[in-house]
Design a protein around this motif. Structure first.
Motif, PDB file in Angstrom:
ATOM      1  N   SER A  80      48.504  37.507  35.894  1.00 55.56           N
ATOM      2  CA  SER A  80      49.476  36.360  35.397  1.00 55.56           C
ATOM      3  C   SER A  80      48.904  35.364  36.937  1.00 55.56           C
ATOM      4  O   SER A  80      49.163  34.127  37.174  1.00 55.56           O
ATOM      5  CB  SER A  80      50.615  36.716  35.234  1.00 55.56           C
ATOM      6  OG  SER A  80      50.790  37.736  34.447  1.00 55.56           O
ATOM      7  N   ARG A  81      48.798  36.092  37.713  1.00 56.95           N
ATOM      8  CA  ARG A  81      48.660  34.685  39.193  1.00 56.95           C
ATOM      9  C   ARG A  81      47.257  33.784  39.674  1.00 56.95           C
ATOM     10  O   ARG A  81      47.535  32.651  39.331  1.00 56.95           O
ATOM     11  CB  ARG A  81      49.289  35.543  40.227  1.00 56.95           C
ATOM     12  CG  ARG A  81      48.834  34.638  41.739  1.00 56.95           C
ATOM     13  CD  ARG A  81      48.798  35.619  42.789  1.00 56.95           C
ATOM     14  NE  ARG A  81      47.371  35.894  43.678  1.00 56.95           N
ATOM     15  CZ  ARG A  81      47.174  36.490  44.155  1.00 56.95           C
ATOM     16  NH1 ARG A  81      47.925  37.291  45.268  1.00 56.95           N
ATOM     17  NH2 ARG A  81      45.512  37.321  44.352  1.00 56.95           N
ATOM     18  N   SER A  82      46.329  34.932  38.789  1.00 55.67           N
ATOM     19  CA  SER A  82      45.089  34.222  38.828  1.00 55.67           C
ATOM     20  C   SER A  82      44.690  32.982  37.384  1.00 55.67           C
ATOM     21  O   SER A  82      44.189  32.154  37.981  1.00 55.67           O
ATOM     22  CB  SER A  82      44.256  34.504  38.292  1.00 55.67           C
ATOM     23  OG  SER A  82      44.135  36.208  39.073  1.00 55.67           O
ATOM     24  N   LEU A  83      45.773  33.580  35.905  1.00 55.34           N
ATOM     25  CA  LEU A  83      45.934  32.109  35.118  1.00 55.34           C
ATOM     26  C   LEU A  83      46.459  31.154  36.091  1.00 55.34           C
ATOM     27  O   LEU A  83      46.604  29.862  36.008  1.00 55.34           O
ATOM     28  CB  LEU A  83      46.205  32.834  34.337  1.00 55.34           C
ATOM     29  CG  LEU A  83      45.519  33.945  33.144  1.00 55.34           C
ATOM     30  CD1 LEU A  83      46.466  34.607  31.970  1.00 55.34           C
ATOM     31  CD2 LEU A  83      44.499  32.615  32.832  1.00 55.34           C
ATOM     32  N   LEU A  84      47.429  31.247  36.784  1.00 55.43           N
ATOM     33  CA  LEU A  84      48.230  30.038  36.888  1.00 55.43           C
ATOM     34  C   LEU A  84      47.329  29.801  38.003  1.00 55.43           C
ATOM     35  O   LEU A  84      47.838  27.892  37.892  1.00 55.43           O
ATOM     36  CB  LEU A  84      49.449  30.919  37.732  1.00 55.43           C
ATOM     37  CG  LEU A  84      50.879  31.214  36.433  1.00 55.43           C
ATOM     38  CD1 LEU A  84      51.970  31.429  37.696  1.00 55.43           C
ATOM     39  CD2 LEU A  84      51.832  29.572  36.458  1.00 55.43           C
TER      40      LEU A  84
END
Length: 247
Positions: A80-84
């Motif tokens: 989730s953090r990498s996609l954000l």
């Protein structure tokens, strides 16, 4: 949520967030998420085994359940953090506040997944708890990274110290001055030695064969009498004559 404008003046490669990650980027995000999930899963399995032993329950079952839950939390948080980060233009274009927001949002996703595994009543508490935990951890990490360590001052930098620290250029200048002083002293010593050698050499005094004066040791000595010099005859008496003649 939208990220703050980059301060460097450069435009991020994905300023609107509409561009989807490429195949290579998705593969990189997935690999990083699986690595994080495996690490957290091992930690969860160890924690679950210890919890099972303390509760007198099967440690293997507790370790398996806790490992799966922690794997889901770690991998979902990293994904989730990498996609954000990609949607907001990339990590290099994000400010500290943007990273804290992305961490809190990714923690909320992980909390939701963990709450769904425990039951519907645990979804909202899981979101709040993990969102706060991830956001706070990201904030502390950014503060530690931005803290510039103070330069340690040496004791020689104090004005009360009898010594002071010099630079390489100053030390090199001191060495050059000493070398020049030594060369000058060697030149003076060489001149003194040459002058002493000239004074002690006997070439200035003339030899007797060249018509010079005899040494003072030989002056005043009388010449030995010659053997060929005739001594005067003694006076004969007047009455004595040779050959019968009267004198």
């Amino acid at each position: 949520m939208s990220p703050a404008a980059p301060s460097s003046g450069q435009q991020p490669p994905n300023p609107t967030g509409d561009e989807m990650p490429t195949r290579d980027e998705l593969f990189e995000i997935g690999a990083k998420s699986l690595q994080t999930g495996a690490l957290t899963g091992v930690m969860g399995a160890a924690f679950g085994a210890g919890s099972g032993i303390m509760r007198a329950a099967p440690p293997g079952l507790f370790a398996l359940v806790a490992g799966i839950q922690w794997f889901a939390l770690g991998s979902s948080f990293m994904a989730s953090r990498s996609l954000l980060w990609h949607a907001w233009g990339g990590e290099e274009y994000l400010t500290s506040a943007d990273k804290v927001k992305a961490g809190a949002a990714a923690g909320g996703v992980s909390g939701m997944i963990g709450g769904m595994a425990r039951g519907p009543r645990n979804i909202l508490p899981g979101i709040l708890f993990f969102s706060t935990l991830a956001g706070g951890a990201t904030y502390m990490s950014q503060k530690l990274q931005s803290t510039v360590p103070k330069e340690k001052k040496s004791i020689m930098a104090s004005k009360w110290s009898p010594m002071r620290q010099i630079s390489d250029q100053e030390y090199e200048k001191i060495l050059v001055d000493k070398m020049l002083r030594i060369d000058a002293e060697l030149a003076i010593l060489s001149d003194n030695i040459a002058a002493l050698k000239r004074q002690s050499s006997p070439s200035s005094s003339a030899s007797p064969e060249a018509g010079g004066s005899k040494p003072a040791s030989e002056t005043g000595k009388a010449a030995p009498p010659s053997s060929d010099t005739q001594q005067p005859e003694k006076a004969r008496p007047r009455w004595f004559s040779w050959g019968g003649g009267s004198s």
